[in-house]
Design a protein around this motif. Structure first.
Motif, PDB file in Angstrom:
ATOM      1  N   LEU A   5      -7.432  -4.823  -3.004  1.00 47.61           N
ATOM      2  CA  LEU A   5      -7.396  -3.898  -1.873  1.00 47.61           C
ATOM      3  C   LEU A   5      -8.334  -2.748  -2.207  1.00 47.61           C
ATOM      4  CD1 LEU A   5      -3.583  -3.851  -1.056  1.00 47.61           C
ATOM      5  CD2 LEU A   5      -5.387  -4.719   0.401  1.00 47.61           C
ATOM      6  N   CYS A   6      -9.422  -2.653  -1.479  1.00 48.95           N
ATOM      7  CA  CYS A   6     -10.448  -1.661  -1.807  1.00 48.95           C
ATOM      8  C   CYS A   6     -10.954  -1.014  -0.523  1.00 48.95           C
ATOM      9  CB  CYS A   6     -11.605  -2.313  -2.566  1.00 48.95           C
ATOM     10  SG  CYS A   6     -12.284  -3.774  -1.754  1.00 48.95           S
ATOM     11  N   TRP A  39       0.707   3.463  -3.129  1.00 49.46           N
ATOM     12  CA  TRP A  39      -0.505   4.258  -3.310  1.00 49.46           C
ATOM     13  C   TRP A  39      -0.521   5.428  -2.331  1.00 49.46           C
ATOM     14  CZ3 TRP A  39      -4.576   4.986   0.227  1.00 49.46           C
ATOM     15  CH2 TRP A  39      -5.672   5.681  -0.293  1.00 49.46           C
ATOM     16  N   GLN A  68      -2.332   3.268  -8.592  1.00 52.25           N
ATOM     17  CA  GLN A  68      -2.663   1.879  -8.276  1.00 52.25           C
ATOM     18  C   GLN A  68      -1.467   0.975  -8.569  1.00 52.25           C
ATOM     19  OE1 GLN A  68      -5.482   1.794  -6.765  1.00 52.25           O
ATOM     20  NE2 GLN A  68      -6.148   3.817  -7.424  1.00 52.25           N
ATOM     21  N   ILE A  85      -9.487   0.288   4.637  1.00 56.14           N
ATOM     22  CA  ILE A  85      -8.997  -0.496   3.508  1.00 56.14           C
ATOM     23  C   ILE A  85      -9.018  -1.956   3.911  1.00 56.14           C
ATOM     24  CG2 ILE A  85      -7.042  -0.958   1.981  1.00 56.14           C
ATOM     25  CD1 ILE A  85      -6.164   1.912   2.348  1.00 56.14           C
ATOM     26  N   LEU A  94      -8.225   1.944  -5.094  1.00 57.70           N
ATOM     27  CA  LEU A  94      -8.459   2.863  -3.988  1.00 57.70           C
ATOM     28  C   LEU A  94      -8.616   4.292  -4.500  1.00 57.70           C
ATOM     29  CD1 LEU A  94      -5.758   1.418  -1.578  1.00 57.70           C
ATOM     30  CD2 LEU A  94      -8.230   1.144  -1.349  1.00 57.70           C
ATOM     31  N   LEU A 127       0.808  -1.220   0.000  1.00 55.49           N
ATOM     32  CA  LEU A 127       0.000   0.000   0.000  1.00 55.49           C
ATOM     33  C   LEU A 127       0.838   1.265   0.000  1.00 55.49           C
ATOM     34  CD1 LEU A 127      -2.901  -0.810   2.494  1.00 55.49           C
ATOM     35  CD2 LEU A 127      -3.117  -0.289   0.065  1.00 55.49           C
ATOM     36  N   SER A 175     -10.919   6.144   2.630  1.00 53.96           N
ATOM     37  CA  SER A 175     -11.003   5.622   1.269  1.00 53.96           C
ATOM     38  C   SER A 175     -12.454   5.504   0.847  1.00 53.96           C
ATOM     39  CB  SER A 175     -10.319   4.254   1.173  1.00 53.96           C
ATOM     40  OG  SER A 175      -8.950   4.354   1.475  1.00 53.96           O
ATOM     41  N   THR A 177      -4.585  -2.882  -6.267  1.00 55.09           N
ATOM     42  CA  THR A 177      -5.314  -1.885  -5.487  1.00 55.09           C
ATOM     43  C   THR A 177      -6.382  -1.228  -6.353  1.00 55.09           C
ATOM     44  OG1 THR A 177      -3.728  -0.142  -6.064  1.00 55.09           O
ATOM     45  CG2 THR A 177      -3.296  -1.398  -4.052  1.00 55.09           C
TER      46      THR A 177
END
Length: 650
Positions: A390-391, A257, A263, A398, A333, A254, A343, A331
């Protein structure tokens, strides 16, 4: 191409290259027979013809495509056993091919004809095949009326596929081996039963098994066309759980990001292990995330697959504790516009969980990574490759969501029947043409009256019909294979050999020798080297040979101290230590600088008076230096305005 054979010994199928020699087919056929006389073996493609079969040995030495063999052909074999006193009464049909010239009858020794019997399965499959798999139950206080050593229907162990147990424990899918146990109970004689799993195929059978018309697209019939497809939830899943060895893996992934807002995509490197939360379950234990070259787009990212370094990374991962690619992660996000610390939740019940484009991508990768299994006549079936996303969550955090796509989805992608649509929650069914045949596709749902309705999936249908949910989590007590995760990640920038040399010099690595290190020194060195990103970077540097690189990967992932001693004795390590010594900074002296008026070499050396006077004059002049408060330029003593910006110095 796939060729099928039917004889009195059963049905068999094998994969061949179109340019393969017919001797390979002959050898495989002979291995399925029972004491067959090679000269008596006959082959035909028509079970109803009589007396016009071709001797099997007459096609040896020719290519399969030259004989007119095509993908999906079915041939019939007859023969006489050497122990028989009379020839076989089974007749063989007239073939549609005939050799144009005499050929040699010699055959070559090739791989066994039954690939499912010799396939090398994953250790987790070997483990579960040797287990009973039944679900133990304790004594029921309400119904059990027997002694402590007895058992009844209320306390006897359950089968791993017991439906009530799965419903009571909210287990949506059977595990892979529980599903196999349901299809082939352990009490059955699997040695004489055919493999229970048959890979799905929605392609037209070419040529037609009946052989009564031209192959597709010249003709089609019910024998060669695929049946109508009804989409339905897959009853099993090949992998039940994804376990990240340490939360630092997700945190490092992560970080890109968080710093750039772009992403990222990566491959999950890990291994498979038993998962006891579900009957006969399997989990993918992720030990590292490797990010291939990728570029950022306005609406996502682009990855060129397969990438040029894939083979090297796969071989290096195998040397590092037997790791392999077990999945992918990316990802999706977006910061919440109202609160940038949170997020945005884009994947939920009202929108989508897994887009149609992502499902197509996952299906293509799963087709490239099948499961080697003894339970399929082809030796492979399905895939354990998972896709993690990953959202954002509804609370603004997250989270990880893991999925697989079903075998129906993979078969439809393989048959070029479906494609992504502009609406992420729906999948589009392609139109049929002369290159592809698209059968009718249906799916079931409950309408507003609670009744189950069957509806056509053309032109589109919800992606959820193709998904298989996979749980995820972290171990209670992390024990990762790699103890460090601090080295810069590949293809992000920041990887530099000078930082490696500096750190190894700080650790006094050139002075460490096998068998002479203290426990603290050994632990500190391994703590730095045991980093997947560092090991992968050293492999790119060219300092280590391939063999020594695998020794490094094995040493930093093993608990055996002798492997570290073996690493320190390799030529590549000695070469790296030589570079560390040569690149080390010059040693600094601990003596204070000489005082003004001293020669710096002893009290008997004096500075000449004229040089001393000039130095004192310069020191006095520098004492009046004025620093500009606007641009911080140091102006000479007595200046009123800055020589750079022109503003007053006071």
């Amino acid at each position: 191409m796939l060729l099928r054979v039917r004889s009195k010994d059963g049905n068999f199928r094998w994969e061949f290259a179109p340019n393969a020699d017919a001797s390979e087919l002959i050898s495989k056929i002979l291995e399925t027979t029972q004491n067959a006389d090679p000269a008596s073996v006959r082959i035909s493609n028509n079970p109803r013809a009589t007396g016009q079969e071709v001797p099997l040995t007459s096609i040896a030495g020719r290519k399969l495509k030259d004989l007119g063999f095509n993908h999906g052909d079915l041939f019939f074999i007859t023969y006489t056993s050497t122990s028989s006193e009379a020839p076989s009464q089974t007749t063989a049909p007239e073939p549609t091919f005939a050799p144009t010239a005499p050929v040699s009858a010699s055959t070559s020794t090739v791989a066994p004809a039954q690939p499912w019997k010799t396939v090398q399965e994953d250790p987790v499959d070997t483990y579960w095949r040797g287990q009973d798999g039944k679900i133990p139950r304790g004594r029921d206080a309400n119904f059990c009326r027997h002694g402590a050593n007895a058992m009844c229907d209320h306390c006897m162990p359950l089968e791993p596929f017991d439906a009530k147990y799965h419903t009571d424990h909210s287990i949506k899918h059977l595990s892979f081996h529980a599903y196999l146990r349901k299809l082939s109970p352990k009490s059955s004689n699997v040695s004489i039963m055919p493999p229970p799993l048959t890979p799905l195929s929605f392609r037209v059978k070419t040529p037609c098994p009946n052989g009564g018309h031209a192959p597709w697209p010249g003709g089609i019939c019910t024998a060669c066309q695929p049946s109508a497809i009804t989409l339905q939830p897959q009853p099993f899943r090949a992998v039940d759980h994804v376990e990240f060895a340490t939360p630092a893996l997700i945190d490092t992934f992560l970080q890109a990001w968080r710093t750039t807002g772009t992403q990222r995509f990566g491959f999950l490197l890990g291994r498979y292990a038993p998962y006891d939360e579900v009957p006969m379950g399997i989990k993918a234990v992720v030990e590292a995330i490797h990010e291939p070259p990728q570029s950022n787009e306005l609406d996502g990212l682009s990855v060129d697959l397969p990438w040029s370094d894939e083979a090297r990374i796969a071989a290096l991962a195998k040397a590092a504790g037997g790791l392999a690619i077990v999945g992918t992660i990316f990802t999706d996000l977006t910061p919440d516009p109202e609160d940038r610390t949170k997020s945005l939740c884009k994947r939920h019940q009202g929108s989508f969980f897994f887009s149609s484009l992502e499902a197509c991508f996952a299906a293509q990768l799963q087709l490239q990574h099948p499961i080697p299994t003894r339970s399929s006549p082809t030796g492979v079936f399905g895939s354990r490759l998972v896709t993690a996303v990953l959202c954002g969550t509804p609370e603004g955090g997250i989270d990880v969501a893991a999925y697989q796509v079903s075998e129906q989805a993979c078969a439809m992608i393989e048959a070029d029947m479906i494609e992504a649509s502009v609406e992420p929650g729906t999948m589009r069914v392609k139109e049929g043409n002369e290159r592809r045949y698209v059968p009718d596709v249906f799916y079931r749902y409950k309408n507003e009256y609670g009744l189950e309705v069957k509806q056509s999936a053309k032109p589109c249908f919800p992606v959820e019909y193709l998904l298989v949910n996979v749980t995820h989590g972290f171990p209670t007590i992390p024990s990762p294979l790699f103890s460090s995760n601090s080295f810069p990640v590949a293809n992000r920038g920041g990887q530099d050999i000078s930082s490696v040399l500096t750190t190894l010099h700080r650790l006094h690595a050139p002075d460490l020798h096998a068998g002479q290190m203290t426990a603290a020194q050994r632990q500190e060195l391994l703590g730095y080297l045991s980093d997947w990103h560092l090991v992968a970077f050293i492999g790119e540097s060219g300092v280590f040979s391939e063999h020594d690189l695998y020794t490094l990967a094995d040493a930093v992932t093993s608990k055996d101290e002798s492997k570290l001693d073996r690493l320190l004795g390799t030529d590549s390590w000695q070469t790296l230590m030589t570079i560390v010594r040569e690149s080390a900074p010059a040693p600094r002296t601990n003596n204070p600088p000489p005082a003004l008026g001293s020669g710096g070499f002893g009290d008997d050396v004096e500075i000449p008076p004229e040089i001393l006077n000039e130095s004192l004059a310069a020191a006095g002049a520098n004492a009046g230096i004025k620093t500009c408060p606007h641009c911080t330029f140091e102006n000479a003593a007595g200046a009123t305005d800055c020589d750079v910006c022109g503003l007053p110095l006071d």
